[in-house]
Design an enzyme around this catalytic site. Structure first.
Site, mmCIF file in Angstrom:
data_model
loop_
_atom_site.group_PDB
_atom_site.id
_atom_site.type_symbol
_atom_site.label_atom_id
_atom_site.label_comp_id
_atom_site.label_asym_id
_atom_site.label_seq_id
_atom_site.Cartn_x
_atom_site.Cartn_y
_atom_site.Cartn_z
ATOM 1 N N GLU A 126 6.692 -12.650 -7.624
ATOM 2 C CA GLU A 126 7.307 -11.310 -7.406
ATOM 3 C C GLU A 126 6.230 -10.048 -7.228
ATOM 4 O O GLU A 126 6.497 -9.256 -6.234
ATOM 5 C CB GLU A 126 8.189 -11.034 -8.758
ATOM 6 C CG GLU A 126 8.713 -9.897 -8.792
ATOM 7 C CD GLU A 126 9.610 -9.388 -9.884
ATOM 8 O OE1 GLU A 126 10.056 -10.428 -10.626
ATOM 9 O OE2 GLU A 126 9.294 -8.198 -10.376
ATOM 10 N N SER A 266 17.445 -18.404 -14.812
ATOM 11 C CA SER A 266 17.644 -19.435 -13.689
ATOM 12 C C SER A 266 18.033 -20.604 -14.196
ATOM 13 O O SER A 266 17.924 -21.775 -13.351
ATOM 14 C CB SER A 266 16.192 -19.331 -12.856
ATOM 15 O OG SER A 266 15.125 -19.552 -13.917
#
Ligand code: SF4
Length: 333
Positions: A126, A266
């Protein structure tokens, strides 16, 4: 033994959307659909999508010219979009809108001449994307020690941006250290740590007050999952990250009368349920929800996949119902 299931837990709006994007792309275009980076950081999810025809790669150059491709929820640097254009890829961008928000901040502050102090984990995908929006102007700081070591010219203008999946408490310490050392530092109008990260940490903190052991379902590569383990431990209970029930060491349960279970943003719910099933076989008589708050956040699917589906007469209404366009709802959970 009693089992408490943290709520909220598991899939966040960004993960839900990213998985739906790949599934829909497979339906619309057929296989293969190339996905740059693990669409979300969960091995079980990635393997499931591979079985359906997704091909995961780490670099855009690995994707054949003109192929259908999806960029993962974690965000990508501008150089990846340029590479996708050069390869004439049919691109669907599954970057989470909350990551895009941080990208836009990095771009804006970079253009305005700020040095961006990017709080997060060095090398995390990220941050590669976020830092790429302000080339040469972003410095990643992971710890208070990194802040102490940092030397900058006296007249530099600095702004703090963060990874979306950090520990709220640890980040506060690093930000305080930055503000102490560089008091002129600007903070963005709202926190970059996303609603899902914040809410799951808040729930696990509460959970830790009521159980002797916390099991966190999620992959090793999942930042927010690892933070949940740390938060639980910091609040005085034993805590372990597990991929699934297979990873539970029966010794952890010896003498334990209450177990809390949660999962990273997730991690799919079926893995949580497999853990519950396992605990039942080990004598769990009561399984209860432990609800700290309810989330009501959805993100619309990317326009490009909605258009492509419509063109081929594929009904997306069932998927769409999970993704009601709702910018005003972001972060409201
Ligand atoms: S954890 Fe937060 S930033 Fe990451 S995909 Fe989920 S909602 Fe988006």
């Amino acid at each position: 033994m009693k089992v408490l299931l943290a709520q909220p837990r598991g899939f966040c709006a960004g993960v839900d959307r990213a998985i739906d994007v790949v599934e829909l792309a497979l339906k619309v275009y057929g296989k293969p659909v190339y996905v740059k980076h693990a669409i979300v950081h969960n091995d079980h999810v990635v393997r499931g999508l591979e079985d359906k025809g997704a091909v995961f790669v780490e670099n855009v150059v690995e994707i054949p010219e003109g192929a259908h491709a999806v960029f993962s929820a974690h965000g990508s640097p501008p150089s990846d979009y340029e590479a996708a254009r050069a390869r004439h890829l049919e691109l669907i961008d599954a970057t989470c809108p909350l990551v895009t928000k941080v990208h836009l901040e990095a771009k804006r502050f970079g253009k305005e001449g700020y040095t961006i102090l990017l709080v997060g984990h060095k090398g995390h995908v990220e941050l590669v994307g976020t830092g790429g929006e302000a080339p040469g102007k972003a410095i990643v700081l992971e710890t208070v020690d990194d802040v102490q070591q940092l030397q900058l010219p006296a007249d530099v203008r600095t702004v703090i941006l963060t990874q979306t999946t950090l520990s709220v408490d640890d980040t506060r310490e690093v930000i305080e250290a930055i503000r102490k050392k560089f008091p002129q530092t600007v903070l963005p109008p709202s926190s970059d740590i996303c609603y899902a990260t914040t809410n799951r940490q808040r729930a696990v903190k509460e959970l830790a007050k009521h159980v002797q052991l916390v099991l966190v379902v999620g992959s090793q590569t999942s930042s927010n999952t690892n933070r949940l383990v740390e938060v639980a431990k910091a609040h005085g209970v034993a805590a372990y990250r597990i991929n699934s029930s297979d990873d539970i060491n029966p010794d952890w349960l010896k003498g334990v009368e209450s177990v809390g279970v949660t999962s990273g943003a997730s991690a799919p719910e079926d893995l949580v349920q497999s853990v519950v099933q396992y605990l039942r076989t080990r004598g769990a008589a009561a399984v209860e929800d432990f609800t700290v708050l309810q989330e009501r956040v959805w993100f619309n699917l990317p326009q490009e996949i909605r258009d492509a589906a419509k063109k081929r007469g594929i009904d997306t209404s069932l998927v769409q119902k999970h993704h009601i366009a709702s910018d005003h709802r972001m972060g409201t959970a």
